[in-house]
Scaffold this motif. Sequence first.
Motif, mmCIF file in Angstrom:
data_model
loop_
_atom_site.group_PDB
_atom_site.id
_atom_site.type_symbol
_atom_site.label_atom_id
_atom_site.label_comp_id
_atom_site.label_asym_id
_atom_site.label_seq_id
_atom_site.Cartn_x
_atom_site.Cartn_y
_atom_site.Cartn_z
ATOM 1 N N MET A 1 4.505 -2.101 -18.602
ATOM 2 C CA MET A 1 3.742 -3.210 -17.689
ATOM 3 C C MET A 1 2.784 -2.188 -16.851
ATOM 4 S SD MET A 1 3.210 -6.462 -17.204
ATOM 5 C CE MET A 1 4.872 -6.786 -18.094
ATOM 6 N N SER A 2 1.374 -2.452 -17.079
ATOM 7 C CA SER A 2 0.314 -1.817 -16.223
ATOM 8 C C SER A 2 -0.163 -2.274 -14.787
ATOM 9 C CB SER A 2 -0.918 -1.522 -17.041
ATOM 10 O OG SER A 2 -1.440 -2.892 -17.557
ATOM 11 N N VAL A 3 0.036 -3.675 -14.800
ATOM 12 C CA VAL A 3 -0.311 -4.316 -13.388
ATOM 13 C C VAL A 3 0.379 -5.301 -12.878
ATOM 14 C CG1 VAL A 3 -2.117 -5.869 -12.364
ATOM 15 C CG2 VAL A 3 -2.849 -4.174 -14.228
ATOM 16 N N ILE A 4 0.679 -5.141 -11.711
ATOM 17 C CA ILE A 4 1.703 -6.135 -11.089
ATOM 18 C C ILE A 4 1.009 -6.499 -9.804
ATOM 19 C CG2 ILE A 4 3.961 -6.175 -9.613
ATOM 20 C CD1 ILE A 4 4.684 -3.531 -11.159
ATOM 21 N N THR A 5 1.130 -8.013 -9.615
ATOM 22 C CA THR A 5 0.587 -8.554 -8.211
ATOM 23 C C THR A 5 1.950 -9.095 -7.477
ATOM 24 O OG1 THR A 5 0.742 -10.900 -8.728
ATOM 25 C CG2 THR A 5 -1.129 -9.318 -9.434
ATOM 26 N N ILE A 6 1.918 -8.727 -6.122
ATOM 27 C CA ILE A 6 3.085 -9.204 -5.147
ATOM 28 C C ILE A 6 2.476 -10.094 -4.267
ATOM 29 C CG2 ILE A 6 4.463 -8.417 -3.382
ATOM 30 C CD1 ILE A 6 5.390 -7.162 -6.208
ATOM 31 N N SER A 7 3.063 -11.351 -4.155
ATOM 32 C CA SER A 7 2.802 -12.292 -3.368
ATOM 33 C C SER A 7 4.114 -12.569 -2.423
ATOM 34 C CB SER A 7 2.573 -13.642 -4.113
ATOM 35 O OG SER A 7 2.441 -14.728 -2.965
ATOM 36 N N LYS A 8 3.973 -12.632 -1.333
ATOM 37 C CA LYS A 8 5.041 -12.430 -0.132
ATOM 38 C C LYS A 8 5.157 -13.324 0.922
ATOM 39 C CE LYS A 8 2.639 -8.192 1.825
ATOM 40 N NZ LYS A 8 1.712 -8.624 0.937
ATOM 41 N N GLU A 9 6.123 -14.143 1.133
ATOM 42 C CA GLU A 9 6.118 -14.764 2.508
ATOM 43 C C GLU A 9 6.439 -13.526 3.688
ATOM 44 O OE1 GLU A 9 8.674 -18.857 1.491
ATOM 45 O OE2 GLU A 9 9.820 -16.956 2.120
ATOM 46 N N TYR A 10 5.872 -13.928 4.607
ATOM 47 C CA TYR A 10 5.728 -13.044 5.931
ATOM 48 C C TYR A 10 7.310 -12.844 6.229
ATOM 49 C CZ TYR A 10 4.197 -11.117 10.455
ATOM 50 O OH TYR A 10 4.079 -10.142 11.527
ATOM 51 N N ALA A 11 7.673 -11.382 6.539
ATOM 52 C CA ALA A 11 8.546 -11.117 6.827
ATOM 53 C C ALA A 11 9.775 -11.351 5.906
ATOM 54 C CB ALA A 11 9.058 -11.569 8.361
ATOM 55 N N SER A 12 9.517 -11.382 4.670
ATOM 56 C CA SER A 12 10.591 -11.593 3.757
ATOM 57 C C SER A 12 11.021 -10.352 3.149
ATOM 58 C CB SER A 12 9.862 -12.507 2.449
ATOM 59 O OG SER A 12 8.776 -11.620 1.913
ATOM 60 N N GLY A 13 10.387 -9.093 3.504
ATOM 61 C CA GLY A 13 10.603 -7.826 3.016
ATOM 62 C C GLY A 13 9.682 -7.342 1.861
ATOM 63 N N GLY A 14 8.746 -8.410 1.548
ATOM 64 C CA GLY A 14 7.886 -8.051 0.339
ATOM 65 C C GLY A 14 6.874 -6.715 0.312
ATOM 66 N N LEU A 15 6.484 -6.618 1.533
ATOM 67 C CA LEU A 15 5.688 -5.621 1.803
ATOM 68 C C LEU A 15 6.523 -4.069 1.628
ATOM 69 C CD1 LEU A 15 3.086 -4.198 2.704
ATOM 70 C CD2 LEU A 15 3.987 -4.197 5.237
ATOM 71 N N GLU A 16 7.739 -4.080 2.005
ATOM 72 C CA GLU A 16 8.578 -2.774 1.991
ATOM 73 C C GLU A 16 9.000 -2.706 0.507
ATOM 74 O OE1 GLU A 16 8.690 -4.290 5.848
ATOM 75 O OE2 GLU A 16 8.754 -5.358 3.985
ATOM 76 N N ILE A 17 9.233 -3.872 -0.146
ATOM 77 C CA ILE A 17 9.702 -3.986 -1.819
ATOM 78 C C ILE A 17 8.229 -3.322 -2.379
ATOM 79 C CG2 ILE A 17 10.083 -5.169 -3.510
ATOM 80 C CD1 ILE A 17 11.884 -6.876 -1.300
ATOM 81 N N ALA A 18 7.464 -3.898 -2.223
ATOM 82 C CA ALA A 18 5.902 -3.409 -2.930
ATOM 83 C C ALA A 18 5.678 -1.910 -2.920
ATOM 84 C CB ALA A 18 4.857 -4.315 -2.496
ATOM 85 N N LYS A 19 5.750 -1.434 -1.710
ATOM 86 C CA LYS A 19 5.730 -0.169 -1.721
ATOM 87 C C LYS A 19 6.711 0.605 -2.181
ATOM 88 C CE LYS A 19 2.806 -0.485 2.548
ATOM 89 N NZ LYS A 19 2.682 -0.188 4.006
ATOM 90 N N ALA A 20 7.998 0.415 -2.028
ATOM 91 C CA ALA A 20 9.037 1.141 -2.765
ATOM 92 C C ALA A 20 8.782 1.123 -4.178
ATOM 93 C CB ALA A 20 10.146 0.794 -2.157
ATOM 94 N N LEU A 21 8.478 -0.125 -4.516
ATOM 95 C CA LEU A 21 8.149 -0.364 -6.274
ATOM 96 C C LEU A 21 7.276 0.764 -6.653
ATOM 97 C CD1 LEU A 21 9.168 -1.817 -8.566
ATOM 98 C CD2 LEU A 21 7.601 -3.507 -8.049
ATOM 99 N N ALA A 22 6.096 0.814 -5.833
ATOM 100 C CA ALA A 22 4.913 1.522 -6.200
ATOM 101 C C ALA A 22 5.324 2.943 -6.336
ATOM 102 C CB ALA A 22 3.804 1.385 -5.347
ATOM 103 N N ARG A 23 6.344 3.475 -5.267
ATOM 104 C CA ARG A 23 6.751 4.907 -5.482
ATOM 105 C C ARG A 23 7.679 5.191 -6.649
ATOM 106 N NH1 ARG A 23 7.049 3.824 0.356
ATOM 107 N NH2 ARG A 23 9.345 3.446 0.077
ATOM 108 N N LYS A 24 8.572 4.111 -6.730
ATOM 109 C CA LYS A 24 9.694 4.328 -8.024
ATOM 110 C C LYS A 24 8.901 4.451 -9.470
ATOM 111 C CE LYS A 24 13.685 2.117 -9.877
ATOM 112 N NZ LYS A 24 14.361 3.133 -9.713
ATOM 113 N N LEU A 25 7.779 3.571 -9.611
ATOM 114 C CA LEU A 25 7.166 3.564 -10.752
ATOM 115 C C LEU A 25 5.930 4.447 -10.871
ATOM 116 C CD1 LEU A 25 6.802 -0.316 -11.362
ATOM 117 C CD2 LEU A 25 8.538 1.134 -12.426
ATOM 118 N N GLY A 26 5.663 5.233 -9.750
ATOM 119 C CA GLY A 26 4.378 5.772 -9.831
ATOM 120 C C GLY A 26 3.244 5.362 -9.894
#
Length: 226
Positions: free
Chosen positions: A1-26
Motif C-alpha cells: 500500500m503506497s498511500v494512506i489517508t487518516i481522518s480522526k475525531e479530535y482527541a481520539s488518538g488518531g494523531l498519535e496513531i498516524a505518526k506511529a504508523l508512519a514510523r512503523k511503515l517508514g
Amino acid sequence: MSVITISKEYASGGLEIAKALARKLGYEYIDKEIVQQVADHAKVSHQEVLDFEEEDHINIRAYLSRIIDLDIFKKNHQHSEAETEELETSYDDRDKIPYSFDTQGWIDSDIYREMICKVISALGQQANVIIAGRGGQCILKEQAGVINIRIIAAMADRIARLQVENPDLSNSQAQKQIEAMDKKSREYIKFYFNEDWKDPKLYDVVINTSRLSDERVVEWLGTLCQ
C-alpha cells in the motif's frame, strides 16, 4: 500500500496513531506541509493559508466567494483590457486555477479548495505517504492503491485523553472543546467536498480506540497496510 489517508475525531488518538504508523511503515507523515504547498501554488504566505484554515469554513469571506464576484477585493487586479486578455491566455495549463487573473496576495474558498485538491492529488501519486486530514479521503476516494482510515472513540475516552494534556480542563470544558473541533472538521468536509465526515462509505477502515489500544491499532494497521 503506497498511500494512506487518516481522518480522526479530535482527541481520539488518531494523531498519535498516524505518526506511529508512519514510523512503523517508514512512510512520510504529511500534515502541516500541505499548508506550505498550498501557499506556494496560490502565491500567498504560509501564514495566510494557516489563518484561512483556522477560520470557520462557513464564514462571510468563504460565503461571499460563492455568490458574488470578488475581483474588486483582490490584490493586483487592476489591468487594462489587453493585459486581462493576456492573462486569460498565457497561464500554464499544468497549473490551472479557477481564475483568469493573478491570485498573488489573495486566497478565498474556491482557490483554497482548488489548491488543496491539486496538492493532495499529487501526493496521492507518490509512494509511502500518510496524509492527515484536509479531505484526503474525499479527494482520493476513487484512486487505486489508497486506503482511507478513520479513527473514532467514545466521548468519555476523548475527554480523558484531552485532560491528560490539559489537566486543568473540567469534563464540560473538555467536551465543549471536542465538540467545537468536531464541528469544524464536519463543516470543512461538507463545505469543500459536500460529503458527510462521518459517512463510513468514505473509509476502508473505521477503528474505535475505545475498544483497542493505540499500540494494538498501530500493529494491526501496520500489517494491513504493508
